[in-house]
Write a protein that holds these residues in place. Structure first.
Motif, PDB file in Angstrom:
ATOM      1  N   ALA A 152     102.330  45.367  -4.173  1.00  0.00           N
ATOM      2  CA  ALA A 152     104.240  45.048  -3.846  1.00  0.00           C
ATOM      3  C   ALA A 152     104.285  46.139  -2.861  1.00  0.00           C
ATOM      4  CB  ALA A 152     105.524  45.008  -4.502  1.00  0.00           C
ATOM      5  N   GLY A 153     104.980  45.836  -1.176  1.00  0.00           N
ATOM      6  CA  GLY A 153     104.465  47.055  -0.262  1.00  0.00           C
ATOM      7  C   GLY A 153     103.044  47.798   0.082  1.00  0.00           C
ATOM      8  N   THR A 154     102.308  47.009  -0.047  1.00  0.00           N
ATOM      9  CA  THR A 154     100.761  47.605   0.503  1.00  0.00           C
ATOM     10  C   THR A 154     100.877  46.313   1.910  1.00  0.00           C
ATOM     11  OG1 THR A 154      99.600  47.537  -1.962  1.00  0.00           O
ATOM     12  CG2 THR A 154      98.518  47.789  -0.445  1.00  0.00           C
ATOM     13  N   PRO A 155     100.892  47.516   2.901  1.00  0.00           N
ATOM     14  CA  PRO A 155     100.066  47.004   4.011  1.00  0.00           C
ATOM     15  C   PRO A 155      99.385  46.245   4.410  1.00  0.00           C
ATOM     16  CG  PRO A 155     101.184  49.225   4.317  1.00  0.00           C
ATOM     17  CD  PRO A 155     100.453  49.038   2.888  1.00  0.00           C
ATOM     18  N   LEU A 156      99.403  44.828   4.817  1.00  0.00           N
ATOM     19  CA  LEU A 156      97.940  43.851   4.795  1.00  0.00           C
ATOM     20  C   LEU A 156      98.110  43.945   5.919  1.00  0.00           C
ATOM     21  CD1 LEU A 156      95.775  42.386   3.436  1.00  0.00           C
ATOM     22  CD2 LEU A 156      97.474  40.736   3.005  1.00  0.00           C
ATOM     23  N   THR A 157      96.618  43.836   6.629  1.00  0.00           N
ATOM     24  CA  THR A 157      95.926  43.160   7.963  1.00  0.00           C
ATOM     25  C   THR A 157      95.253  42.624   8.142  1.00  0.00           C
ATOM     26  OG1 THR A 157      96.934  45.376   9.319  1.00  0.00           O
ATOM     27  CG2 THR A 157      95.332  43.481  10.718  1.00  0.00           C
TER      28      THR A 157
END
Length: 404
Positions: A152-157
């Motif tokens: 949770a909270g990990t940036p994803l592109t």
């Protein structure tokens, strides 16, 4: 970080810590009495009582620590906290990584392919991902799977081409906001399905029958005529039926992908090999095929099961449960019989695949998944193995042999 035990009852093994202490105390029983002749006539005097004393304290401590580590291993320790929140970049099939990566501003992120296993993309192997195979998990399913495995909270592109293939009919719902980037100069897919409004081709069905058993042919011809009419082929005449259904005796070679085998008796090996090569065959109720024994029901109505089917190589083998006659199959006289018959020869439709990437951006709304704990059993097992080796060396080493 927080240490937790998945099986606290395993700590009951700590009671075994008394074992090495008792072993060290009992080692004095190993001492041997040597009779010395010159002293045997001396008057025996009471010897002072000796207190119990532990020998070789380092070895004792090592054995105690080894048993304590083993008890901790049985309790299955895990470590919560400090998940890897390195930003991730998922590259969908059709995006040229070599042209996008330099100016993306995501050089510190971990780049991975949006494919089963999510392989990492390194600078040396940053090639254009291939389009997904038809039997591969859909792009939307892979995206949901990756979101569930990400802390949770990990940036994803996510980088996608203007038109993506392998997507579900509904926009995916994820547990985090996604930086959804449509790469304009991505490699376009080959071509979406024909959207010009052209009618799909008329299904063709080969019928092979025994000359002495022509029963049931008229119902299959009628179904072929209905297929023709449903696709704008004109009236339901004999010529229309022949356009969709070809009838010949069982000695005629097979040349198609759909077969109705109305020949009783054992199924010939030639037909079996034809099915294994990718054909779909519907056998009459009198045909004998061991492969269909216990096969699941694939067609039923209010009267009960009508057909069973199973896979055979790359094709499908099916069989009717009743004779092609209204007495056993009243559905033959129903207007929807052609549709049911055609459905037997139709594989499950492919997932909706071709969608506009801008309209398929994920929504936020899924429940976040808890961070998976990090199991400590593997490193703890390695530590115990090293302690065992050290204990054996200390118990049987050169110093111990010299003292003996």
């Amino acid at each position: 970080m927080t240490l937790s035990l998945m099986l606290p009852l395993g700590l009951a093994a700590l009671a075994s810590l008394l074992l090495p202490v008792l072993v060290h105390l009992a080692r004095r029983s190993e001492q041997r009495v040597v009779v010395f002749a010159a002293l045997r006539w001396l008057q025996a005097k009471p010897q002072p009582r000796r207190k119990h004393r532990l020998d070789e304290i380092p070895l004792l401590l090592l054995r105690v620590l080894m048993l304590a580590a083993l008890a901790l291993l049985l309790a299955e320790p895990v470590l919560f906290g400090r998940p890897d929140r390195t930003p991730r970049v998922l590259v969908a099939p059709g995006v040229d990584v070599t042209s996008v990566r330099p100016g993306s501003g995501l050089t510190d992120a971990r780049w991975q392919r949006l494919a089963p296993g999510f392989p990492t993309i390194d600078d040396a192997g940053a090639k254009v991902p291939e389009l997904p195979a038809p039997d591969q998990a859909s792009l939307s399913s892979l995206l949901r799977e990756f979101d569930a495995s990400l802390p949770a909270g990990t940036p994803l592109t996510v980088l996608v081409p203007p038109v993506i293939t392998g997507a579900d009919a509904e926009r995916p719902v994820l547990s985090r906001a996604v930086d959804w980037r449509v790469v304009a100069d991505a490699v376009p897919p080959s071509a979406p399905p024909d959207a010009t409004g052209a009618r799909p081709p008329i299904p063709t069905l080969m019928v092979r029958y025994a000359p002495e058993h022509p029963e049931g042919l008229k119902y299959l011809r009628a179904a072929g005529a209905a297929w023709q009419v449903a696709r704008g082929g004109g009236s339901a005449g004999e010529d229309d039926a022949e356009a969709a259904v070809t009838v010949a005796t069982d000695s005629t070679p097979l040349a198609g992908s759909r077969l109705a085998w109305l020949v009783p008796g054992p199924l010939p090996d030639a037909v079996r090999q034809w099915v294994a090569g990718g054909g779909d065959a519907l056998l009459a109720d009198g045909a004998i095929a061991p492969e269909l024994e216990g096969a699941p029901v694939i067609w039923r109505d209010a009267t009960g099961p009508l057909a069973r089917g199973t896979r055979l190589g790359r094709g499908r083998l099916m069989q009717l449960e009743h004779e092609l006659a209204p007495a056993g199959m009243p559905i033959l006289l129903e207007p929807d019989f052609p549709q049911h018959l055609g459905a037997l020869f139709t594989e499950a439709p492919p997932q909706p695949a071709w969608v506009d990437a801008k309209a398929h951006a994920p929504r936020v709304g899924a429940t976040p998944y808890p961070d998976a704990p990090r199991p400590l059993a593997p490193p703890l097992a390695g530590l115990i193995a090293l302690m065992v080796l050290l204990e054996r060396w200390m118990a049987n080493g050169p110093r111990r042999r010299t003292a003996a």
